[in-house]
Design a protein around this motif. Structure first.
Motif, PDB file in Angstrom:
ATOM      1  N   LEU A 134       0.830  -1.215   0.000  1.00 55.59           N
ATOM      2  CA  LEU A 134       0.000   0.000   0.000  1.00 55.59           C
ATOM      3  C   LEU A 134       0.863   1.263   0.000  1.00 55.59           C
ATOM      4  O   LEU A 134       0.498   2.273  -0.588  1.00 55.59           O
ATOM      5  N   MET A 135       2.025   1.193   0.663  1.00 46.92           N
ATOM      6  CA  MET A 135       2.901   2.367   0.731  1.00 46.92           C
ATOM      7  C   MET A 135       3.478   2.748  -0.624  1.00 46.92           C
ATOM      8  O   MET A 135       3.932   3.873  -0.813  1.00 46.92           O
ATOM      9  N   THR A 136       3.514   1.802  -1.563  1.00 47.71           N
ATOM     10  CA  THR A 136       4.039   2.145  -2.890  1.00 47.71           C
ATOM     11  C   THR A 136       2.932   2.665  -3.798  1.00 47.71           C
ATOM     12  O   THR A 136       3.188   3.056  -4.923  1.00 47.71           O
ATOM     13  N   LYS A 137       1.678   2.655  -3.319  1.00 51.93           N
ATOM     14  CA  LYS A 137       0.578   3.151  -4.142  1.00 51.93           C
ATOM     15  C   LYS A 137       0.600   4.679  -4.168  1.00 51.93           C
ATOM     16  O   LYS A 137       1.198   5.316  -3.307  1.00 51.93           O
TER      17      LYS A 137
ATOM     18  N   LEU B  41       0.051   5.774   6.629  1.00 56.01           N
ATOM     19  CA  LEU B  41       1.036   4.724   6.887  1.00 56.01           C
ATOM     20  C   LEU B  41       2.369   5.309   7.332  1.00 56.01           C
ATOM     21  O   LEU B  41       3.064   4.759   8.178  1.00 56.01           O
ATOM     22  N   ARG B  42       2.696   6.466   6.759  1.00 53.33           N
ATOM     23  CA  ARG B  42       3.939   7.134   7.124  1.00 53.33           C
ATOM     24  C   ARG B  42       3.920   7.524   8.610  1.00 53.33           C
ATOM     25  O   ARG B  42       4.879   7.307   9.336  1.00 53.33           O
ATOM     26  N   VAL B  43       2.802   8.116   9.022  1.00 55.95           N
ATOM     27  CA  VAL B  43       2.662   8.541  10.422  1.00 55.95           C
ATOM     28  C   VAL B  43       2.779   7.321  11.336  1.00 55.95           C
ATOM     29  O   VAL B  43       3.486   7.346  12.352  1.00 55.95           O
ATOM     30  N   TYR B  44       2.096   6.247  10.980  1.00 56.18           N
ATOM     31  CA  TYR B  44       2.144   5.010  11.766  1.00 56.18           C
ATOM     32  C   TYR B  44       3.583   4.527  11.900  1.00 56.18           C
ATOM     33  O   TYR B  44       4.074   4.252  12.997  1.00 56.18           O
ATOM     34  N   LEU B  45       4.284   4.465  10.761  1.00 58.04           N
ATOM     35  CA  LEU B  45       5.660   3.962  10.772  1.00 58.04           C
ATOM     36  C   LEU B  45       6.563   4.830  11.648  1.00 58.04           C
ATOM     37  O   LEU B  45       7.301   4.331  12.497  1.00 58.04           O
ATOM     38  N   GLU B  46       6.452   6.153  11.472  1.00 56.31           N
ATOM     39  CA  GLU B  46       7.319   7.061  12.229  1.00 56.31           C
ATOM     40  C   GLU B  46       7.019   6.982  13.720  1.00 56.31           C
ATOM     41  O   GLU B  46       7.923   6.961  14.547  1.00 56.31           O
ATOM     42  N   PHE B  47       5.732   6.924  14.043  1.00 60.27           N
ATOM     43  CA  PHE B  47       5.303   6.867  15.444  1.00 60.27           C
ATOM     44  C   PHE B  47       5.915   5.638  16.118  1.00 60.27           C
ATOM     45  O   PHE B  47       6.525   5.734  17.181  1.00 60.27           O
ATOM     46  N   ILE B  48       5.784   4.485  15.487  1.00 57.68           N
ATOM     47  CA  ILE B  48       6.285   3.239  16.078  1.00 57.68           C
ATOM     48  C   ILE B  48       7.808   3.263  16.171  1.00 57.68           C
ATOM     49  O   ILE B  48       8.407   2.787  17.128  1.00 57.68           O
TER      50      ILE B  48
ATOM     51  N   SER C  35       3.682  -6.948  17.509  1.00 61.09           N
ATOM     52  CA  SER C  35       3.036  -7.019  16.191  1.00 61.09           C
ATOM     53  C   SER C  35       2.994  -5.642  15.540  1.00 61.09           C
ATOM     54  O   SER C  35       3.265  -5.500  14.352  1.00 61.09           O
ATOM     55  N   LEU C  36       2.651  -4.621  16.358  1.00 58.38           N
ATOM     56  CA  LEU C  36       2.616  -3.253  15.811  1.00 58.38           C
ATOM     57  C   LEU C  36       4.000  -2.862  15.292  1.00 58.38           C
ATOM     58  O   LEU C  36       4.149  -2.312  14.206  1.00 58.38           O
ATOM     59  N   TRP C  37       5.005  -3.190  16.088  1.00 60.56           N
ATOM     60  CA  TRP C  37       6.375  -2.811  15.740  1.00 60.56           C
ATOM     61  C   TRP C  37       6.844  -3.612  14.510  1.00 60.56           C
ATOM     62  O   TRP C  37       7.355  -3.045  13.539  1.00 60.56           O
ATOM     63  N   GLY C  38       6.645  -4.930  14.566  1.00 55.03           N
ATOM     64  CA  GLY C  38       7.088  -5.783  13.459  1.00 55.03           C
ATOM     65  C   GLY C  38       6.403  -5.413  12.155  1.00 55.03           C
ATOM     66  O   GLY C  38       7.033  -5.365  11.098  1.00 55.03           O
ATOM     67  N   THR C  39       5.105  -5.101  12.227  1.00 57.25           N
ATOM     68  CA  THR C  39       4.367  -4.725  11.019  1.00 57.25           C
ATOM     69  C   THR C  39       4.959  -3.453  10.417  1.00 57.25           C
ATOM     70  O   THR C  39       5.162  -3.363   9.206  1.00 57.25           O
ATOM     71  N   ALA C  40       5.241  -2.479  11.298  1.00 57.23           N
ATOM     72  CA  ALA C  40       5.787  -1.214  10.803  1.00 57.23           C
ATOM     73  C   ALA C  40       7.143  -1.438  10.122  1.00 57.23           C
ATOM     74  O   ALA C  40       7.366  -0.994   8.998  1.00 57.23           O
ATOM     75  N   GLU C  41       8.028  -2.164  10.800  1.00 61.56           N
ATOM     76  CA  GLU C  41       9.361  -2.394  10.227  1.00 61.56           C
ATOM     77  C   GLU C  41       9.270  -3.204   8.938  1.00 61.56           C
ATOM     78  O   GLU C  41       9.945  -2.927   7.956  1.00 61.56           O
ATOM     79  N   MET C  42       8.415  -4.231   8.967  1.00 58.06           N
ATOM     80  CA  MET C  42       8.283  -5.097   7.794  1.00 58.06           C
ATOM     81  C   MET C  42       7.745  -4.314   6.607  1.00 58.06           C
ATOM     82  O   MET C  42       8.220  -4.475   5.482  1.00 58.06           O
ATOM     83  N   SER C  43       6.757  -3.431   6.864  1.00 61.24           N
ATOM     84  CA  SER C  43       6.171  -2.687   5.753  1.00 61.24           C
ATOM     85  C   SER C  43       7.237  -1.802   5.106  1.00 61.24           C
ATOM     86  O   SER C  43       7.270  -1.657   3.880  1.00 61.24           O
TER      87      SER C  43
END
Lengths: 225, 260
Positions: free
Chosen positions: A46-49, A58-65, A100-108
């Motif tokens: 989704l981030m490449t869309k 998604l950016r905010v989520y990633l940075e926050f985590i 899970s929140l952390w792993g999802t963010a890093e993985m994405s």
């Protein structure tokens, strides 16, 4: 040879308790990994869309985590939700949620990076050969992305396993917590046990993480373009 | 290298590819401004021009890799459109080779070549592989079927890319500066393959900076500048007496005068 207090390990069920602590740590990380990998892949795609709203969220989520220390996240989920929403989450469940929140963010972010690292020309030459959009992804883009992604995600998994040592802070009895309990209980009889017990903990982590790291390195070598 | 002899009757051959009033712009800047171009069956058309004149863009528009803002491109009378329904079918009739080879790095040479025949044309693996091997032989690479692209030189990769396009039996081949990224000593081996294709009577549109090659292979030379076709001449006339001042200046860039 100095007394490392290794005999403490043989007392009672101490070794067994350490191993069951290790299993608790493994259980938390494995469940979190099982949740993060598919979710991370989905969010990474989704981030490449092009949709700017999706990307911003998604950016905010990633940075926050990323910015939050994992410990703060653990406290937020374990203690914070009890105060704010009256939820009574167990330590283990809170840990799984945080990891899970952390792993999802890093993985994405890894997935996004792997996808955008595929040159535009790979899409174009597939297109010029008459491959459809889905064939291009199935035979050209995804195989290349996976090759780049697997070593990176294996490293993420070892990081997640190691970081579970923090969950003792919210009362989860994992391997490090068990080690502390054993040392505490034998303070009088074997005051030197700390070194031996922590060394054992180190070895346990090593035995778990080292083969995973080796696998990552081997795959990386095999698939080097 | 007698490739012009059997082409005396070129004007009789049917038109295969037709570009009509093609307009292409990027962010409001017009790159191609009303291009008209007919390519007949078996004809080799070389497109030259200063960098940024839009010659690569023209090839990309013909293959619908770029959406166009006006005009149309017809192959066998069928319209080529970026989002057209039969685009996949028409694309198989157009083989394209790019400057940067763009082989698939995770596949062997053989798999690179047989991917599209199997997946797009639904041909059996064995038949596709047999043809791939015989085509590889023709370009002198029969020993490289099991190699990965990273193990090949630039010239070898480009020859594989040509084979990968040929195996789909295209009616027209587009070459987009295929030697521009190569070391000088590898240019020849790639150009030789293209000359060989010309001798077989293939219809080709070639964008190149190799002027001697252009002169040797072309039936017609198109000179493109600032989005317009300024010249459309047989090579011997284009290289000796071009009609426009701009073409003269362009050709002059390839000449050196003795210092002493």
């Amino acid at each position: 040879m100095p007394d490392l207090g290794l005999n403490v390990l043989l007392k009672g069920k101490n070794m067994q308790r350490l191993l069951s602590g290790l299993w608790t740590a493994m259980r938390i990380s494995l469940i979190a990994v099982a949740i993060s990998m598919p979710l991370g892949i989905l969010l990474g795609v989704l981030m490449t869309k092009k949709n700017p709203v999706v990307r911003a969220v998604l950016r905010v989520y990633l940075e926050f985590i990323r910015i939050m220390p994992q410990m703060v996240l653990l406290f937020l989920v374990f203690f914070g939700t009890t105060g704010a929403f009256g939820w009574n989450l167990s330590g283990e469940l809170s840990s799984i949620i945080v990891f899970s929140l952390w792993g999802t963010a890093e993985m994405s972010d890894l997935v996004r990076g792997a996808l955008i690292s595929i040159p535009k020309h790979q899409y174009e030459s597939s297109e010029a050969l008459g491959l459809s959009r889905s064939q291009t992804f199935a035979y050209v883009i995804i195989p290349q992305t996976v090759r780049r992604l697997i070593p990176l995600s294996i490293n993420l998994i070892t990081r997640m396993i190691k970081t579970t040592s923090l969950v003792l802070m919210i009362g989860v009895v994992e391997v490090l917590k068990v080690a502390q309990q054993i040392i505490e209980a034998n303070r009088m009889a074997s005051p030197n046990a700390a070194f031996g017990i922590y060394l054992t903990v180190f070895l346990l982590y090593f035995i778990v993480c080292w083969p995973i790291s080796m696998l990552a390195r081997r795959l990386e070598k095999k698939w080097k373009d | 290298m007698d490739i012009t002899d059997n082409k005396e009757n070129m004007t009789e051959a049917p038109v295969l590819l037709s570009v009509r009033g093609l307009v292409k712009s990027f962010d409001g800047k017009t790159v191609l401004d009303g291009i008209d171009l007919d390519v007949r069956q078996g004809e080799v058309v070389v497109i030259v021009g200063p960098s940024g004149c839009g010659k690569s863009t023209l090839l990309r528009c013909i293959n619908a890799l770029e959406p166009i803002q006006g005009g149309e491109v017809l192959l066998d009378g069928q319209k080529i459109e970026k989002d057209g329904k039969n685009l996949t079918a028409i694309r198989q009739k157009i083989g394209m080779v790019f400057q940067s080879y763009d082989l698939f790095p995770h596949l062997t040479v053989l798999d690179n070549i047989t991917l599209a025949p199997q997946k797009v044309q639904k041909r059996p693996r064995r038949e596709a592989e047999e043809e791939a091997i015989s085509l590889l032989k023709r370009v002198g690479l029969e020993g490289k079927a099991g190699s990965y692209p990273r193990e090949l030189s630039g010239g070898q990769k480009q020859r594989v890319a040509i084979v990968r396009a040929l195996i789909l039996h295209p009616e027209v081949m587009l070459f987009d500066e295929v030697t521009a990224a190569l070391d000088p000593e590898m240019v020849r081996e790639v150009l030789d393959v293209i000359l060989q294709l010309a001798r077989q009577g293939r219809t080709m549109l070639i964008v190149t900076h190799e002027m001697q090659f252009a002169r040797a292979i072309a039936d017609r030379v198109i000179f493109l500048d600032e989005g317009h076709v300024l010249e459309d001449l047989p090579p011997e006339r284009f290289f000796t007496e071009p009609g426009t001042e701009r073409a003269k200046n362009f050709l002059h860039m390839f000449e050196f005068e003795a210092v002493r």
